[in-house]
Structures are given as structure tokens and as C-alpha cells.
Design an enzyme around this catalytic site. Structure first.
Site, short mmCIF file in Angstrom:
data_model
loop_
_atom_site.label_atom_id
_atom_site.label_comp_id
_atom_site.label_asym_id
_atom_site.label_seq_id
_atom_site.Cartn_x
_atom_site.Cartn_y
_atom_site.Cartn_z
N GLY A 12 0.83 -1.21 0.00
CA GLY A 12 0.00 0.00 0.00
C GLY A 12 0.86 1.25 0.00
O GLY A 12 1.88 1.30 0.68
N ARG A 90 0.41 -4.95 -5.06
CA ARG A 90 0.43 -5.95 -3.99
C ARG A 90 0.80 -7.32 -4.56
O ARG A 90 0.41 -8.35 -4.01
CB ARG A 90 -0.92 -5.99 -3.28
CG ARG A 90 -1.22 -4.74 -2.46
CD ARG A 90 -2.18 -5.05 -1.35
NE ARG A 90 -2.56 -3.87 -0.58
CZ ARG A 90 -1.88 -3.40 0.45
NH1 ARG A 90 -0.77 -4.00 0.82
NH2 ARG A 90 -2.29 -2.34 1.11
N ASP A 122 5.59 -5.27 5.75
CA ASP A 122 5.88 -6.66 6.11
C ASP A 122 5.87 -7.60 4.89
O ASP A 122 6.75 -8.45 4.75
CB ASP A 122 4.79 -7.08 7.11
CG ASP A 122 4.98 -8.47 7.62
OD1 ASP A 122 6.08 -8.76 8.11
OD2 ASP A 122 4.03 -9.28 7.51
N THR A 144 4.87 1.92 6.24
CA THR A 144 3.46 1.55 6.32
C THR A 144 2.76 2.45 7.32
O THR A 144 3.31 2.75 8.39
CB THR A 144 3.20 0.07 6.74
OG1 THR A 144 1.81 -0.06 7.11
CG2 THR A 144 4.02 -0.40 7.92
N ASP A 146 0.48 1.52 9.00
CA ASP A 146 0.07 0.65 10.11
C ASP A 146 1.13 0.61 11.23
O ASP A 146 0.82 0.22 12.34
CB ASP A 146 -0.15 -0.80 9.62
CG ASP A 146 -1.13 -0.88 8.46
OD1 ASP A 146 -1.89 0.09 8.25
OD2 ASP A 146 -1.12 -1.91 7.75
N ASP A 148 3.40 -1.47 11.84
CA ASP A 148 3.35 -2.79 12.48
C ASP A 148 4.56 -3.67 12.17
O ASP A 148 4.52 -4.87 12.34
CB ASP A 148 2.05 -3.51 12.06
CG ASP A 148 1.95 -3.69 10.55
OD1 ASP A 148 2.84 -3.23 9.81
OD2 ASP A 148 0.97 -4.31 10.09
N ARG A 181 -24.00 15.19 17.96
CA ARG A 181 -23.92 13.81 17.46
C ARG A 181 -22.70 13.08 18.00
O ARG A 181 -21.68 13.69 18.31
CB ARG A 181 -23.81 13.81 15.93
CG ARG A 181 -25.13 14.07 15.27
CD ARG A 181 -24.97 14.20 13.78
NE ARG A 181 -26.28 14.37 13.16
CZ ARG A 181 -26.49 14.92 11.98
NH1 ARG A 181 -25.47 15.38 11.27
NH2 ARG A 181 -27.70 15.02 11.49
N MET A 188 -7.48 3.08 9.37
CA MET A 188 -6.83 1.88 8.84
C MET A 188 -5.95 1.27 9.94
O MET A 188 -6.08 1.62 11.10
CB MET A 188 -5.98 2.26 7.63
CG MET A 188 -6.78 2.47 6.37
SD MET A 188 -5.68 2.72 4.97
CE MET A 188 -6.81 2.44 3.62
N ARG A 190 -5.03 -2.30 9.75
CA ARG A 190 -5.16 -3.77 9.74
C ARG A 190 -5.24 -4.33 11.14
O ARG A 190 -6.07 -3.90 11.89
CB ARG A 190 -3.98 -4.39 8.98
CG ARG A 190 -4.32 -4.57 7.54
CD ARG A 190 -3.67 -5.78 6.90
NE ARG A 190 -4.02 -5.74 5.51
CZ ARG A 190 -3.18 -5.49 4.52
NH1 ARG A 190 -1.91 -5.34 4.77
NH2 ARG A 190 -3.62 -5.45 3.28
N GLU A 241 -9.86 -0.28 12.05
CA GLU A 241 -10.63 -1.17 11.17
C GLU A 241 -10.58 -2.63 11.63
O GLU A 241 -11.48 -3.41 11.35
CB GLU A 241 -10.12 -1.06 9.72
CG GLU A 241 -8.66 -1.47 9.55
CD GLU A 241 -8.15 -1.34 8.13
OE1 GLU A 241 -8.87 -0.87 7.24
OE2 GLU A 241 -6.98 -1.72 7.91
N GLN A 293 -6.07 8.64 4.47
CA GLN A 293 -4.98 8.52 5.44
C GLN A 293 -3.64 8.24 4.78
O GLN A 293 -2.59 8.46 5.35
CB GLN A 293 -5.27 7.37 6.43
CG GLN A 293 -6.50 7.60 7.25
CD GLN A 293 -7.05 6.30 7.80
OE1 GLN A 293 -6.71 5.88 8.89
NE2 GLN A 293 -7.92 5.64 7.04
N ARG A 294 -3.68 7.69 3.59
CA ARG A 294 -2.43 7.35 2.91
C ARG A 294 -2.01 8.44 1.93
O ARG A 294 -0.91 8.39 1.35
CB ARG A 294 -2.58 6.02 2.17
CG ARG A 294 -2.92 4.87 3.09
CD ARG A 294 -2.43 3.54 2.62
NE ARG A 294 -2.60 3.26 1.22
CZ ARG A 294 -3.10 2.12 0.73
NH1 ARG A 294 -3.53 1.18 1.56
NH2 ARG A 294 -3.18 1.92 -0.55
O1 F6P Z 1 -1.25 -1.86 5.09
C1 F6P Z 1 -1.67 -0.59 4.78
C2 F6P Z 1 -3.15 -0.53 4.58
O2 F6P Z 1 -3.52 0.80 4.30
C3 F6P Z 1 -4.00 -1.08 5.73
O3 F6P Z 1 -4.11 -0.19 6.81
C4 F6P Z 1 -5.29 -1.37 5.02
O4 F6P Z 1 -6.03 -2.35 5.70
C5 F6P Z 1 -4.82 -1.88 3.70
O5 F6P Z 1 -3.54 -1.32 3.48
C6 F6P Z 1 -5.71 -1.55 2.53
O6 F6P Z 1 -5.23 -2.23 1.43
P1 F6P Z 1 -5.51 -1.88 -0.09
O7 F6P Z 1 -4.65 -0.70 -0.45
O8 F6P Z 1 -5.06 -3.09 -0.83
O9 F6P Z 1 -6.96 -1.59 -0.22
#
Ligand code: F6P
Length: 366
Positions: A12, A90, A122, A144, A146, A148, A181, A188, A190, A241, A293-294
Site C-alpha cells: 500500500g 500488492r 511486512d 506503512t 500501520d 506494524d 452527534r 486503517m 489492519r 478497522e 490517510q495514505r
Molecule cells: O497496510 C496498509 C493498509 O492501508 C491497511 O491499513 C489497510 O487495511 C490496507 O492497506 C488496505 O489495502 P488496499 O490498499 O489493498 O486496499
């Protein structure tokens, strides 16, 4: 004769990839350093991650689409941009359903790559490790949102993503307050809760739910009512998520499984928001921040870390210290064997990082 280095980005995308490529190129081609090292390098970019190395067979008409010579002039402005100018995918060359690793190994040889810099998470680094086992001179750079990856305290993209989430939550607060509200914001990450936890902390979220600790819906409702009784007009709940409520498994968007065996997570915010409205009779809304977020321009921290990681990756290449990932550990840029970075994930340590009473960050630090 120049020694050829290949660089690719996999997995990603996130902010920090393009700056890292820039610093790989700049450091490899630095004239003074070339002179001091006694080795001259050239750098080629491989487009679209491992897919590029599958398709980039020298002589094939696909080559210009997958291989791009890089020089200092070309990458000069890249540290100002998000995403990756090399593209990403990917694709898993070791996918058990379609193993194309032999093609990758052949192409690395045919392209004359004496070293390969793989910028990824990873999955990408897992492929890098397998290639290293097969004799490829590879070094990794961790990225990443994440955060992680084991063996490093920082992964490119994380701080920019936190800033994006924090800004969006600032915006949500005004509308949430106007309408009284509850807003459930899905991030995100994972199976790792870093993005939710740290963005929840930086935005001052009332409740933060992470995959590392299964939450109880009753407890969330109690906390919301407590806030209401204390006079709060609205609340912000940040949920990762991958977070699960007790007795449920994680929410998935569809049945798709990618080449690395990952499910597509998503849907927990909508579910939780529905539960809050249904049980408490309060107006509640959910929002999935998703790919925002990315995206965007890398923040100053990501630009700096990308610079240090890019330079360190070429330091490893120069020293012929292959099979390693550059890393940031205890305040220092260093390197660890790829083997230490892959296979297992760096998850939030609930005991030291999370308050299970308030479903939030720690209330005591020292
Ligand atoms: O690993 C990065 C990430 O953005 C995760 O947080 C998210 O679950 C996943 O990639 C989304 O994957 P894709 O870009 O394949 O939709």
C-alpha cells in the site's frame, strides 16, 4: 563500469515513499561520495513493485513501462510529494497459487542488478527476505501507515497519516458539536492499533478502540452516557478497522483475499454507530477515513525519516551489508536483519500503552 542498484516500492502506498526514493538516488549518485568510495553507481527505478520485476524482462516491449533510469535531476523535487512516483502493487512473486519468483530472480540477473532496495511493509520485506535467501543483494526500508513492522520504532507514512486523521477529526468536531452527534471514525491499520491509538491521542478522542483489546459494546455505551451526564454535547470515537467487539470477529468489506493472504477489513464504525443509536437513542454517525490517510504531502517528519532511511540504505549497499532493513531504534537510525522484521507484527502492548478502563491512551505516563 558502474554498479547498478534497483529500487522499488511495494504494498500500500503512503507519504514518504517518494522522498525515500529521492534519497536513495541522491546518496548513491553523490559525486563526492562516489569518489571517496571508489565505486560508481547507477540507479534504476522498478515500477509497480514486484510486478515490475516480473514484467521487466530485458528485451521485452514492456521494459520502458517497468524500468526507469533515475538521476539526481529527475528526483530533485520528489521529497515534496506523497504516493510513489515509481508506482506500487500488492503482487507477491511467491504467491503459492502463482509462484513467479524464478522470473524475478532471472530478471534481477538479466538487468544486472548488483543491489536492490525494497521499500515496503511486512509483505514486501518478506519477499525481500526470501530473495536474500536465494542470494540477491537486497536491503529494505520500512514503510506503512500501520506501523506494524518489527525491528523498527518508525515506518514511513505513519506521522503523515496521523496528521491527516487529526485534521479530519478537528473538522468533524465542529459538525458533531452543532448537531449533538456521536461520531465514530474508522481508521486503517489492519491488525495493529497504532494508527487508531496515536491519532485518537493526538485528536483527543473520547474513546479509542484497537484490535489488540476486544471491546464491550455495553462498556462503550456506558462511557458515552457518562460523557453525556457530564454535559458533553458530542463525542468522537476512533475505532481501528481491525477492532472487534467481544464475541465478534473483525469486519470485512468483501471476501477478497490478496496475494499475501490479507482480507479487506472495514465496517466496524458503521456497526458501532448503529449500536449506539439503537441502544442509547442518540444521534450517531460513522465515517471511514479510508485512503485519505495514505494520501497527501509528506509531513516534515516523514521527509526527514525518508531522508535518513534512504541514506542508510545506500550505506548498507556500499558496505555490502545485505539482507538487512534500515530501522529507527531507541532514537538512532540503524539496521536489523530482515529476518527480525518479518513474519510477526509489531502490535500495541495493551499493558503499557492502553487504558482498558477508559478505552483510551494511558492516563499515567511515569
Ligand atoms: O497496510 C496498509 C493498509 O492501508 C491497511 O491499513 C489497510 O487495511 C490496507 O492497506 C488496505 O489495502 P488496499 O490498499 O489493498 O486496499
Amino acid at each position: 563500469m558502474k554498479s547498478r542498484i534497483g529500487v522499488l516500492t511495494g504494498g500500500g502506498d503512503c507519504a514518504g515513499l517518494s522522498p525515500a526514493i529521492k534519497w536513495v538516488v541522491k546518496t548513491a549518485l553523490d559525486e563526492q561520495l562516489q569518489w571517496d568510495r571508489g565505486t560508481q553507481y547507477q540507479v534504476i527505478g522498478i515500477r509497480d513493485g514486484w510486478r515490475g520485476l516480473i514484467r521487466a524482462e530485458p528485451g521485452s516491449p514492456d521494459i520502458p513501462g517497468y524500468i526507469v533510469p533515475l538521476d539526481q535531476e529527475k528526483v530533485r523535487t520528489w521529497d515534496r510529494y506523497g504516493g510513489t512516483f515509481l508506482g506500487t502493487s500488492r503482487t507477491n512473486p511467491y504467491d503459492p497459487k502463482n509462484d513467479q519468483s524464478k522470473i524475478v530472480l532471472d530478471n534481477i540477473e538479466k538487468l544486472g542488478l548488483e543491489a536492490l532496495v525494497a521499500i515496503g511493509g511486512d509483505d514486501t520485506l518478506g519477499v525481500a527476505y526470501k530473495l536474500a535467501q536465494e542470494g540477491v543483494n537486497v536491503v529494505g526500508i520500512p514503510k506503512t501507515v500501520d506501523k506494524d513492522i518489527l525491528g523498527t520504532d518508525y515506518t514511513l507514512g505513519f506521522e503523515t497519516a496521523l496528521s491527516v486523521i487529526t485534521e479530519e477529526i478537528d473538522r468533524l468536531r465542529t459538525t458533531a458539536g452543532s448537531h449533538k452527534r456521536i461520531f465514530v471514525v474508522e481508521t486503517m491499520g489492519r491488525n495493529a492499533g497504532w494508527l487508531a491509538l496515536k491519532s485518537g491521542e493526538s485528536s483527543g478522542a473520547f474513546i479509542i478502540l484497537i484490535p489488540e483489546y476486544d471491546f464491550s459494546i455495553e462498556k462503550v455505551n456506558e462511557l458515552v452516557m457518562e460523557g453525556k451526564r457530564a454535559g458533553s454535547r458530542y463525542e468522537i470515537i476512533v475505532v481501528a478497522e481491525g477492532a472487534k467487539s467481544e464475541g465478534y470477529s473483525e469486519f470485512t468489506k468483501d471476501k477478497h483475499i490478496d496475494g499475501f493472504g490479507h482480507k479487506t477489513l472495514g465496517g466496524i464504525a458503521e456497526f458501532l454507530s448503529g449500536e449506539i443509536s439503537r441502544t442509547l437513542g442518540l444521534e450517531s454517525r460513522s465515517i471511514v477515513l479510508s485512503y485519505l490517510q495514505r494520501g497527501g504531502t509528506p509531513c516534515a517528519y516523514d521527509r526527514r525519516m525518508a531522508r535518513y532511511f534512504g541514506i542508510a540504505a545506500i550505506d548498507l549497499v556500499v558496505k555490502k551489508d545485505f539482507g538487512k532493513m534500515v530501522s529507527y531504534k531507541n532514537g538512532r537510525v540503524t539496521a536489523v536483519p530482515l529476518e527480525e522484521a518479518i513474519g510477526k507484527l509489531n502490535l500495541v502492548d495493551v499493558e503499557t500503552e492502553y487504558d482498558i478502563e477508559r478505552y483510551n491512551g494511558r492516563r499515567t505516563i511515569l
